[in-house]
Design a protein around this motif. Structure first.
Motif, PDB file in Angstrom:
ATOM      1  N   SER A  77       0.828  -1.209   0.000  1.00  0.00           N
ATOM      2  CA  SER A  77       0.000   0.000   0.000  1.00  0.00           C
ATOM      3  C   SER A  77       0.860   1.257   0.000  1.00  0.00           C
ATOM      4  O   SER A  77       0.602   2.212  -0.744  1.00  0.00           O
TER       5      SER A  77
ATOM      6  N   LEU B  54      -6.804  -4.737  -4.141  1.00  0.00           N
ATOM      7  CA  LEU B  54      -8.257  -4.583  -4.284  1.00  0.00           C
ATOM      8  C   LEU B  54      -8.989  -5.716  -3.567  1.00  0.00           C
ATOM      9  O   LEU B  54     -10.017  -5.495  -2.917  1.00  0.00           O
TER      10      LEU B  54
ATOM     11  N   SER C 110      -7.894  -7.261  -1.025  1.00  0.00           N
ATOM     12  CA  SER C 110      -7.616  -7.172   0.408  1.00  0.00           C
ATOM     13  C   SER C 110      -8.369  -6.040   1.089  1.00  0.00           C
ATOM     14  O   SER C 110      -8.131  -5.776   2.276  1.00  0.00           O
ATOM     15  N   ASN C 111      -9.252  -5.371   0.369  1.00  0.00           N
ATOM     16  CA  ASN C 111     -10.009  -4.263   0.960  1.00  0.00           C
ATOM     17  C   ASN C 111     -10.810  -4.756   2.167  1.00  0.00           C
ATOM     18  O   ASN C 111     -11.398  -5.836   2.144  1.00  0.00           O
ATOM     19  N   SER C 112     -10.804  -3.970   3.227  1.00  0.00           N
ATOM     20  CA  SER C 112     -11.506  -4.392   4.449  1.00  0.00           C
ATOM     21  C   SER C 112     -13.014  -4.416   4.267  1.00  0.00           C
ATOM     22  O   SER C 112     -13.725  -5.057   5.043  1.00  0.00           O
ATOM     23  N   ARG C 113     -13.516  -3.729   3.229  1.00  0.00           N
ATOM     24  CA  ARG C 113     -14.958  -3.739   2.944  1.00  0.00           C
ATOM     25  C   ARG C 113     -15.259  -4.781   1.865  1.00  0.00           C
ATOM     26  O   ARG C 113     -14.798  -4.642   0.717  1.00  0.00           O
TER      27      ARG C 113
ATOM     28  N   LEU D  49     -16.429  -3.780  -1.714  1.00  0.00           N
ATOM     29  CA  LEU D  49     -15.510  -3.100  -2.629  1.00  0.00           C
ATOM     30  C   LEU D  49     -14.518  -4.067  -3.274  1.00  0.00           C
ATOM     31  O   LEU D  49     -13.697  -3.653  -4.088  1.00  0.00           O
ATOM     32  N   ARG D  50     -14.579  -5.330  -2.895  1.00  0.00           N
ATOM     33  CA  ARG D  50     -13.706  -6.309  -3.529  1.00  0.00           C
ATOM     34  C   ARG D  50     -14.316  -6.780  -4.852  1.00  0.00           C
ATOM     35  O   ARG D  50     -15.540  -6.881  -4.973  1.00  0.00           O
TER      36      ARG D  50
ATOM     37  N   THR E 278     -10.540   2.333  -8.027  1.00  0.00           N
ATOM     38  CA  THR E 278     -11.065   2.355  -6.660  1.00  0.00           C
ATOM     39  C   THR E 278     -10.097   3.118  -5.771  1.00  0.00           C
ATOM     40  O   THR E 278      -8.880   2.911  -5.855  1.00  0.00           O
TER      41      THR E 278
ATOM     42  N   LEU F 218      -7.565   4.061  -3.054  1.00  0.00           N
ATOM     43  CA  LEU F 218      -6.668   3.188  -2.310  1.00  0.00           C
ATOM     44  C   LEU F 218      -6.931   3.308  -0.819  1.00  0.00           C
ATOM     45  O   LEU F 218      -6.934   4.412  -0.257  1.00  0.00           O
ATOM     46  N   GLU F 219      -7.144   2.156  -0.191  1.00  0.00           N
ATOM     47  CA  GLU F 219      -7.363   2.140   1.245  1.00  0.00           C
ATOM     48  C   GLU F 219      -6.031   2.339   1.959  1.00  0.00           C
ATOM     49  O   GLU F 219      -4.991   1.833   1.532  1.00  0.00           O
TER      50      GLU F 219
ATOM     51  N   ILE G 214      -6.003  -1.076   6.706  1.00  0.00           N
ATOM     52  CA  ILE G 214      -5.939  -2.495   6.349  1.00  0.00           C
ATOM     53  C   ILE G 214      -5.324  -3.298   7.491  1.00  0.00           C
ATOM     54  O   ILE G 214      -5.843  -4.348   7.896  1.00  0.00           O
TER      55      ILE G 214
END
Length: 699
Positions: free
Chosen positions: A574, A608, A610-613, A616-617, A636, A638-639, A644
């Motif tokens: 990240s 993408l 690994s997104n916590s939501r 959004l994956r 998307t 970037l978290e 994360i």
């Protein structure tokens, strides 16, 4: 007018004769649909064709054999250098075993493929007229058979006195199961008594491409079942020679049976023609069977009594020794398991295959058991056997049911689950053997050769294709729940195959998965699972994202030996992405030798996923489209790395929330199972249905 009619009649007979001749010369396929009257079969022993066309292999004489073979050899061309001709074949036939006595029968009948029709040196009884004590088990026999046996012979390691077995060069079957058939209407297996005296329809189909043999049974009053009774992997190229003969063999022992064949269809190069049951000859009625004189009946009863008495004495003498031998292979078999038939392996088969589970056969050890290399007796098929301990039977029926169901999964990038066995407090899962081991050894072990980028990218695409099959393309949704490099195995060509379905779960399409046990490996575990307890497709995608990053970066998702800033792989990638240097996160062992666009795509796609939501994956279908260049990656936002990592830390047990780094280091080093509640739960199959929650800290 009469002359014209005579000429037409002569022309018609000539055409029929030519047609019959052409058909007779077509040795690849034939059909006997109206019995065998006037059939040019090769018969020996007690075999004969009755006046109504019924083929009788044996009568009620003691210790006799009978053979009936199609007289022309079948060309298999196994030595052809082009290997253009498949060894696939299909046959179906109707047999009947009519016992001398209602309660007992001996011995059985077999469909045979042999390089010769000469069985003059074969024995009767348990050898079924195929082998003898001197050649049973010899690889030089080149004989393949499907047996229908009604005597449980200890010498042949038979499972019972009503079974179907696959025989390769020996009457000790490589696979066998109790005779039964699948009812299409009731959608379950029904028992089938071989010595009922009623006709039984049999289908034997071999697929050379998949090296799979299917044997299907049913009464003649039922259609062909949707599911075969016996499915087994066997490579016939190691058994068959260029020309082989096909036919039947039967034998009697001290107790006898009438063995009949009513009809037969065979095709060497396609699906065999179906038999018309209504055209088959009738079996003799009891009134047509010659009655024995009273003296003869009494003599037979006396003989039977003496035989029974001798058997009782023999059992009393050898009983203790036998039970000691049997205890060595003792296993758990419950009534509900009988329907699984071919998916259930005998423990003694796996014991012999792995040479007694010796340490030199050990392939690896993980949190859920040890894995051993094995070779199945008589077929030389290499397997991997995973031994898992279980402390109770809680949920075992459901667990085994799903294991058996997943044994029907077929995809080039999946490790095939062949079946299972239960013994005492052990569950054994049987897989195809992968000669190059697991992917993690190539990524994280410098002793193994480095995989180049082309090989890694091909493995990634293969695992994605397998996951698409599991999520979208099979008859049910399969959630793997433990996707990681150590569960991706490499075949002889270094193709990646997703394996280890010990934690997988199934549910129907268009339905929601039930709340289930929280299991997985730290670093691959979806943080959402700790809140909902539901295994979902998006949870598999989170683990797949971690898998993408470890393949591209050549390191594990969490490495306690590194500094806090670099300990979490998603955080490292990240930060590199945020600074515009995402390629700096790539595996240094590659030395920059990769396709830049592919490496960048895999790293970003891993983030993408690994997104916590979960919303959004991407879906696995979208992932495959991105990897195949059929779609562009979405833009998307970037978290943040902190967000994360924070979400990953939520998957740690509550009592380990403090001193996090020390806890992670200790647990990763021990490769153990830790609880998400206060009580420790050990790794076990039955724990999957338990109410406690565990987390697997992976290698």
């Amino acid at each position: 007018m009469a002359a014209a009619f005579a000429a037409f009649h002569f022309w018609l007979l000539s055409c029929l004769a030519v047609t019959s001749l052409v058909r007779a010369e077509d040795h690849d396929q034939f059909i006997f649909n109206n019995g065998f009257l006037n059939a040019n079969l090769h018969l020996d022993g007690n075999a004969k064709i009755q006046s109504n066309g019924l083929l009788q292999l044996t009568n009620t004489s003691k210790i006799v054999v009978g053979h009936a073979f199609y007289p022309s050899p079948i060309n298999f061309n196994t030595s052809s250098p082009s290997s253009a001709r498949s060894l696939s074949f299909s046959t179906n036939f109707v047999i009947a075993l009519v016992p001398e006595w209602n309660v007992s029968s001996g011995h059985g009948i077999a469909f045979v493929i042999s390089p010769s029709m000469d069985f003059s040196h074969a024995s009767g009884s348990e050898y079924l007229g195929l082998f003898s004590t001197t050649n049973n088990g010899n690889s030089s026999n080149h004989v393949f058979a499907v047996e229908f046996d009604t005597i449980e012979s200890l010498d042949m390691e038979d499972i019972d006195n009503n079974h179907v077995g696959i025989d390769v060069n020996s009457l000790i079957s490589i696979r066998s199961t109790t005779a039964a058939y699948y009812s299409n209407e009731e959608r379950e297996n029904r028992s089938l008594e071989l010595i009922s005296g009623h006709p039984i329809h049999v289908w034997v189909d071999y697929n050379d491409g998949e090296k799979l043999l299917n044997v299907t049974l049913a009464p003649t009053t039922s259609p062909k079942p949707y599911q075969p009774l016996l499915t087994t992997s066997v490579n016939l190229s190691d058994i068959l020679v260029d020309t082989m003969y096909v036919g039947f063999s039967a034998a009697t022992g001290s107790i006898a049976s009438n063995h009949y064949v009513l009809g037969w269809s065979f095709n060497r190069s396609g699906q065999a023609q179906s038999l018309e049951i209504s055209k088959l000859p009738e079996l003799p009625t009891p009134s047509e069977v010659p009655n024995l004189p009273k003296a003869g009946r009494r003599r037979k009863l006396d003989q039977l009594f003496m035989i029974i008495l001798a058997v009782v004495v023999l059992v009393m003498i050898t009983g203790a020794a036998y039970f000691r031998w049997r205890k060595k292979y003792e296993e758990i078999i419950e009534d509900w398991e009988k329907e699984y038939g071919p998916q259930r392996f005998l423990y003694k088969t796996l014991y012999k295959a792995t040479k007694g589970f010796k340490d030199k056969q050990l392939l690896g050890t993980g949190g859920f058991g040890k894995v051993y290399k094995g070779t199945l007796p008589f077929s030389d098929e290499q397997i991997a056997v995973k031994k898992v301990s279980h402390e109770s039977n809680q949920g075992m029926k459901e667990f085994v049911s799903e294991i058996v169901c997943m044994g029907r999964l077929r995809h080039r990038n999946l490790v095939r689950l062949l079946g299972y066995c239960r013994r005492k407090k052990e569950l054994l899962l049987v897989y195809d053997y992968m000669p190059n081991g697991s992917l993690d050894k190539y990524l994280f072990n410098d002793d193994n050769p480095n995989l180049n980028w082309s090989q890694r990218f091909q493995i990634i695409r293969g695992v994605a294709s397998a996951l698409l099959y599991l999520h979208e393309e099979w008859e049910q949704v399969v959630l793997h729940r433990d996707i990681k490099a150590s569960n991706v195995l490499l075949d002889s060509n270094l193709n990646g195959r997703l394996g280890d379905f010990g934690l997988a779960r199934l549910y129907d399409h268009d339905s929601d998965p039930l709340t289930t046990r929280l299991v997985g490996t730290l670093g691959y575990l979806d943080p959402e699972l700790t809140r909902t307890g539901k295994a979902t497709k998006t949870a598999d995608l989170f683990a797949f994202g971690a898998f993408l990053l470890e393949v591209a970066c050549g390191r594990k998702p969490i490495d306690p030996s590194l500094s806090p800033e670099e300990r979490f792989l998603v955080g490292l990638v990240s930060r590199c992405w945020k600074r515009g240097v995402i390629l700096d996160a790539s595996d240094p062992r590659l030395q920059g030798n990769y396709v830049v666009e592919e490496m960048e795509k895999v790293l970003k796609l891993g983030m993408l996923c690994s997104n916590s939501r979960p919303d959004l994956r991407p879906t696995i279908k979208e992932v495959v489209q991105y990897l195949d260049d059929n779609a562009s990656l979405p833009h998307t936002p970037l978290e943040s790395a902190e967000n994360i990592i924070s979400s990953i830390l939520e998957t740690l047990p509550p009592d380990h929330s403090t001193e996090t780094n020390r806890s992670i280091a200790n647990n990763l080093a021990s490769d153990c199972i830790i609880p998400l509640s206060s009580s420790v739960v050990r790794a076990s199959p039955n724990s999957i249905s338990s109410t406690d929650t565990v987390l697997h800290i992976g290698r």
